[in-house]
Design an enzyme around this catalytic site. Structure first.
Site, mmCIF file in Angstrom:
data_model
loop_
_atom_site.group_PDB
_atom_site.id
_atom_site.type_symbol
_atom_site.label_atom_id
_atom_site.label_comp_id
_atom_site.label_asym_id
_atom_site.label_seq_id
_atom_site.Cartn_x
_atom_site.Cartn_y
_atom_site.Cartn_z
ATOM 1 N N ASP A 1 -20.016 1.310 0.886
ATOM 2 C CA ASP A 1 -20.425 0.134 1.649
ATOM 3 C C ASP A 1 -21.773 0.283 2.324
ATOM 4 O O ASP A 1 -22.049 -0.353 3.331
ATOM 5 C CB ASP A 1 -19.360 -0.164 2.713
ATOM 6 C CG ASP A 1 -18.998 1.077 3.525
ATOM 7 O OD1 ASP A 1 -19.830 2.005 3.621
ATOM 8 O OD2 ASP A 1 -17.878 1.133 4.067
ATOM 9 N N GLU B 1 -14.652 3.330 -4.717
ATOM 10 C CA GLU B 1 -14.074 3.047 -3.398
ATOM 11 C C GLU B 1 -14.163 1.556 -3.093
ATOM 12 O O GLU B 1 -14.554 1.135 -2.010
ATOM 13 C CB GLU B 1 -14.759 3.870 -2.300
ATOM 14 C CG GLU B 1 -13.924 3.960 -1.027
ATOM 15 C CD GLU B 1 -14.593 4.804 0.049
ATOM 16 O OE1 GLU B 1 -14.173 5.954 0.223
ATOM 17 O OE2 GLU B 1 -15.524 4.306 0.724
ATOM 18 N N GLU C 1 -21.213 -2.377 7.449
ATOM 19 C CA GLU C 1 -20.525 -1.959 6.233
ATOM 20 C C GLU C 1 -19.521 -2.972 5.706
ATOM 21 O O GLU C 1 -19.342 -3.108 4.488
ATOM 22 C CB GLU C 1 -19.834 -0.604 6.464
ATOM 23 C CG GLU C 1 -20.784 0.565 6.566
ATOM 24 C CD GLU C 1 -21.353 0.760 7.964
ATOM 25 O OE1 GLU C 1 -22.112 1.722 8.170
ATOM 26 O OE2 GLU C 1 -21.031 -0.048 8.870
ATOM 27 N N HIS D 1 -20.744 7.692 15.955
ATOM 28 C CA HIS D 1 -22.080 7.241 15.557
ATOM 29 C C HIS D 1 -22.173 5.753 15.218
ATOM 30 O O HIS D 1 -23.269 5.246 15.001
ATOM 31 C CB HIS D 1 -22.540 8.027 14.327
ATOM 32 C CG HIS D 1 -21.799 7.645 13.072
ATOM 33 N ND1 HIS D 1 -20.535 8.090 12.789
ATOM 34 C CD2 HIS D 1 -22.148 6.834 12.039
ATOM 35 C CE1 HIS D 1 -20.133 7.596 11.644
ATOM 36 N NE2 HIS D 1 -21.080 6.826 11.150
ATOM 37 N N ARG E 1 -22.755 1.902 14.656
ATOM 38 C CA ARG E 1 -23.704 0.973 15.269
ATOM 39 C C ARG E 1 -23.033 0.035 16.269
ATOM 40 O O ARG E 1 -23.604 -0.290 17.304
ATOM 41 C CB ARG E 1 -24.397 0.136 14.181
ATOM 42 C CG ARG E 1 -25.488 0.875 13.428
ATOM 43 C CD ARG E 1 -26.063 0.003 12.331
ATOM 44 N NE ARG E 1 -27.121 0.703 11.606
ATOM 45 C CZ ARG E 1 -28.418 0.595 11.876
ATOM 46 N NH1 ARG E 1 -28.810 -0.195 12.856
ATOM 47 N NH2 ARG E 1 -29.313 1.254 11.174
ATOM 48 N N HIS F 1 -25.091 13.124 16.584
ATOM 49 C CA HIS F 1 -25.708 12.363 15.497
ATOM 50 C C HIS F 1 -27.216 12.364 15.669
ATOM 51 O O HIS F 1 -27.716 12.374 16.797
ATOM 52 C CB HIS F 1 -25.175 10.926 15.504
ATOM 53 C CG HIS F 1 -25.476 10.163 14.266
ATOM 54 N ND1 HIS F 1 -26.606 9.383 14.125
ATOM 55 C CD2 HIS F 1 -24.800 10.063 13.092
ATOM 56 C CE1 HIS F 1 -26.607 8.837 12.928
ATOM 57 N NE2 HIS F 1 -25.527 9.219 12.277
#
Length: 379
Positions: A98, A120, A134, A214, A216, A247
């Protein structure tokens, strides 16, 4: 010899992990030739993973030069991959997951009427804003792809429910299980502090909490709440070892600076994949918002608390190997504390068997791809 050329597109570390077994499987088929194209979205992290599997990129699109914004990266992947596909005219393109790279390459190949296979496929959270971006990427990629390699029965069912031709949906298992079986060995820690204490963890009986965050959608206040929760957990349990893998993005790592002075907290840079697998195995409990870790940890027998409100990896939840706890400080502290203080409750979350496949997903993907291209599969 007559062969079919398959472009395998890799942009990020998770893509490298999950596509490396397929590249190796393609190499084992004399009628298929894999061409590995890296986009440059995560250059060093991808190279580290591919080195583990002895895979070298054939082409690098270097999209990192275009800037760090989502729009700039997406535009660069789309335009540069479309140009590559137009000139190379491969027989098929393989994308995974994604990411911005996956969506851009799928759309670029679609524009050239080149068949696209999606590894996937079918994961859905049900919230188009989480994970961001994603969830939208994978929904859009499904529309541009021809072959859909679903990792689980529920993912396959979602694709069919969305109107994807059932004859083009294949239940393969998740290639992350293949990757774990290849790489499940200690390859050395980059951080010498991990090397020094790692050998003592199992013998001492000291609990180990592994933390990564991490996403967003968690930047800002949610990430601050997560960091505050980890700080409280560490302060309340001085006998607990807390390893926080930070990260590279400052917006994800800076909130965890508040933990720097705690004696039982180790703030470390991202480890290479092989040693990170070792970390996941050694941990008693993992706090994470990562999608991949939600798959990997249950396969390794490590319980997971998911720092998100929704997840597309529902199999771990159904099996009791993972729990959604969101980003609220009090909820995270309560859930983690209850498990860390109750060995029986923690042990009950250990997965019994592989939830995401049997380690043969790459072979299934290649077999389907070969049949689609009219190539006999070597036994």
């Amino acid at each position: 010899m007559d062969y079919r050329r398959i472009i395998v597109v890799i942009g990020t570390r998770p893509e490298a992990i999950k596509l490396a077994p397929i590249v190796l499987a393609l190499r084992g088929q004399p009628g298929l030739l894999p061409v590995v194209v890296t986009t440059g979205q995560h250059t060093e992290a991808v190279r580290e993973v591919l080195d583990i599997f002895a895979i070298a990129a054939d082409v690098d699109l270097a999209v990192g030069e275009a800037g760090s914004g989502l729009a700039e990266i997406a535009a660069a992947v789309l335009s540069r991959f479309a140009a590559l596909a137009r000139s190379e005219q491969p027989d098929a393109v393989l994308v995974q997951g994604d990411t911005t790279s996956a969506l851009g390459a799928a759309l670029g190949a679609f524009y050239q009427r080149i068949p696209v296979a999606h590894v996937e496929a079918g994961l859905r959270s049900g919230d188009r804003h989480a994970p961001f971006p994603e969830e939208i990427h994978r929904r859009m990629a499904s529309l541009a792809c021809d072959l859909h390699f679903a990792p689980t029965p529920s993912a396959a069912a979602r694709l069919v429910a969305e109107g994807i031709d059932p004859d083009m949906v294949y239940l393969t298992g998740n290639t992350v299980v293949d990757a774990l079986r290849i790489i499940r060995r200690h390859v050395g820690y980059r951080d010498a502090r991990l090397a020094r204490i790692g050998a003592r963890w199992a013998a001492s009986g000291r609990r180990v909490l592994l933390v990564t965050a991490h996403r967003r959608e968690s930047w800002g206040e949610p990430m601050e709440r997560i960091a505050a929760a980890v700080e409280r957990i560490a302060r309340d349990r001085p006998g607990l070892t807390v390893v926080v893998v930070t990260h590279p993005n400052p917006r994800a790592r800076l909130p965890f600076g508040r933990l720097a002075g705690l004696a039982n907290v180790l703030l470390t840079e991202p480890e290479p994949y092989g040693s990170f697998v070792r970390l996941m195995e050694l941990a008693d409990l993992i706090l994470t918002d990562s999608g991949g870790i939600q798959e990997e940890a249950p396969c390794l027998g490590t319980p997971v608390l998911v720092l998100r409100d929704v997840t597309e990896r529902t199999e771990g939840l159904a099996a009791g190997a993972a729990r959604l706890v969101g980003t609220g400080t009090d909820r995270i502290v309560a859930e983690a504390g209850a498990l860390l203080d109750d060995p029986a409750a923690l042990a009950a979350m250990v997965s019994r068997g592989d939830l995401y496949g049997d380690g043969a997903a790459a072979a299934r993907c290649v077999s389907v791809l070969a049949a689609h291209l009219g190539v006999a599969v070597a036994s």
